[in-house]
Design an enzyme around this catalytic site. Sequence first.
Site, mmCIF file in Angstrom:
data_model
loop_
_atom_site.group_PDB
_atom_site.id
_atom_site.type_symbol
_atom_site.label_atom_id
_atom_site.label_comp_id
_atom_site.label_asym_id
_atom_site.label_seq_id
_atom_site.Cartn_x
_atom_site.Cartn_y
_atom_site.Cartn_z
ATOM 1 N N CYS A 146 0.783 -1.247 0.000
ATOM 2 C CA CYS A 146 0.000 0.000 0.000
ATOM 3 C C CYS A 146 0.808 1.286 0.000
ATOM 4 O O CYS A 146 0.531 2.187 -0.784
ATOM 5 C CB CYS A 146 -0.869 0.078 1.257
ATOM 6 S SG CYS A 146 -2.105 -1.153 1.294
ATOM 7 N N SER A 182 13.532 0.867 4.539
ATOM 8 C CA SER A 182 12.887 -0.233 5.248
ATOM 9 C C SER A 182 12.392 -1.262 4.245
ATOM 10 O O SER A 182 12.183 -0.966 3.065
ATOM 11 C CB SER A 182 11.711 0.295 6.062
ATOM 12 O OG SER A 182 10.665 0.676 5.197
ATOM 13 N N ASP A 204 19.900 5.371 3.668
ATOM 14 C CA ASP A 204 19.606 5.101 5.076
ATOM 15 C C ASP A 204 20.882 5.256 5.876
ATOM 16 O O ASP A 204 21.909 5.701 5.350
ATOM 17 C CB ASP A 204 18.921 3.748 5.288
ATOM 18 C CG ASP A 204 19.876 2.575 5.200
ATOM 19 O OD1 ASP A 204 21.064 2.784 4.888
ATOM 20 O OD2 ASP A 204 19.434 1.444 5.439
ATOM 21 N N PHE A 266 6.336 10.479 3.621
ATOM 22 C CA PHE A 266 5.379 9.430 3.994
ATOM 23 C C PHE A 266 5.493 9.036 5.462
ATOM 24 O O PHE A 266 4.738 8.183 5.937
ATOM 25 C CB PHE A 266 5.468 8.212 3.069
ATOM 26 C CG PHE A 266 6.746 7.425 3.143
ATOM 27 C CD1 PHE A 266 6.985 6.538 4.189
ATOM 28 C CD2 PHE A 266 7.708 7.551 2.158
ATOM 29 C CE1 PHE A 266 8.160 5.797 4.243
ATOM 30 C CE2 PHE A 266 8.889 6.817 2.202
ATOM 31 C CZ PHE A 266 9.113 5.941 3.248
#
Lengths: 310, 310
Positions: A146, A182, A204, A266
């Site tokens: 999603c 992630s 990251d 996000f």
Amino acid sequence: MSEKPAGRTILASGIAKGFIEEVENGVKALGRSPKLVGFLANEDPAAQMYADWTGKTSESLGFTYELRVVKKDDLEEAIIEANEDDAIDGIMVYFPVFGNRQDQYLQQVVSLEKDVEGLNHKYIQNMYHNVRFLDAEESQKSILPCTPLAVVKILEYLGAYNNLLPYGNRLYGKQVVVVNRSEIVGRPLAALLANDGATVFSVDLDGIQRFTRGEGLKLKRHQVVDVDSTLEEVSKNADVIVTGVPSANYKFPKEFVKDGAIVVNFSSEKNFNPDVKERASLYVPMIGKVTIAMLLRNLLRLASNRSSKK
Amino acid sequence: MSEKPAGRTILASGIAKGFIEEVENGVKALGRSPKLVGFLANEDPAAQMYADWTGKTSESLGFTYELRVVKKDDLEEAIIEANEDDAIDGIMVYFPVFGNRQDQYLQQVVSLEKDVEGLNHKYIQNMYHNVRFLDAEESQKSILPCTPLAVVKILEYLGAYNNLLPYGNRLYGKQVVVVNRSEIVGRPLAALLANDGATVFSVDLDGIQRFTRGEGLKLKRHQVVDVDSTLEEVSKNADVIVTGVPSANYKFPKEFVKDGAIVVNFSSEKNFNPDVKERASLYVPMIGKVTIAMLLRNLLRLASNRSSKK
């Protein structure tokens, strides 16, 4: 000296509108109300809020929603029951539950056929390899996770995708920075954007990797290499900057943003200060409403998969 | 005052012997040499050593072993190639590769049919639910994760299992402490032992959980509850103490060990001081040789699964 034009803030609610309509029409066309069951097994008020919000949105669009509150040690059995219940089309779990790798185990207990979040290993692997269907006959559509899907749809809405280019290459020539790698969002997102033709710098704490579309005939997947550049170096040429750092203290440095760049956050924290609009042309501060639209779009797709299987 | 009798150290090599013979005979009976491919994608000398050792052991027992050294960003593609190669029976990956959740993703890329380590979600879920076969016809045996399986076999060897009790209940009445609740070893081990009738206290930094065999008709799986006791309280009545703390500084307190208890360490660090034998009756300081025997036992099982499928 002329003043720089300020960029615009674009709200997720406006972006979500079209998808919401599409989903609502999809439910009507399906002719029945697909049922989503959410499992809440923690006492996190944020999860409860998200659950309420999923419930409200899905009911308003013609879906049926049921929240099941269970003890964490009963969750696995509860998911399995829901897997086997023909009246249920989709299942989602409000994580964290245990807050460790047991949560990943539990996520995989949700059956492939009911995984609205698109987090089953099979879906993730299909996404990395640009595989769109589950079966050779192409009757069963694969589901995309999603949140990465929401970011892609937002970038399409904002015009980062060029519709004059052939499908699958509409980010050609674009440079994108994604701050977060992630397994749930950052890495899949980098892969999706690279699969669409962009050069993506995935950032990251361990360093920066460059994702580009691979040329391999066999897998048609992105290629990844480690790069030595700094965040500043990869950002100053970036057409798009997407952040997802789950920390209230993290702010993406405004001075790294190229004039006219598109910036999207996000994370549930605000990774940009509002003055980022002195540089960015378009700024999306939160994406939750688009994410939920994608969740329901996935639910509809799972319901259609079930229909076409019968 | 009479001096306490000192406990015995039992070496993994001695325990492994019977299993090694069983595996060697199995290869002869199969009539061909199953092939194991190991993937090394890090520069960890310990992984290289483990790879050499797997290779040596498997070749000596009649298996074929091939080490493939690949770059980490090529590993996924390399695993998929091996998945599709009919000449390969089993695949293992020397982790860590990325050292984060991408490693779990990669582990799941190994196909179910070739996963000698038994770490595919399907195998793990079957284990938790005491499901022994992959198919309704019971022609395809499920695989157990190597390290937890090794500990079970060691406890059988040491007499913790009572063979006069019915199969599946041979730890009845036994109290076990497992210090480590990782998804790879500690939690599956606690479940396996509870499924065999023991009361298991599973200990990690977050607290202590009690695993017992569930009475649920449907799932026949263990039940888990949080308990308030301390490590000392659960240890002082423990017949068996199993540790797996990956830290050189951690030592299980000798004074918590009941006189006559069985103690087993599966960590690569020594979690017990040798003087634990002042209390413990049997002490297994390392288990690696049994683990590798289980790995090859799994490989043989996968090779047999393939034969029975044809």
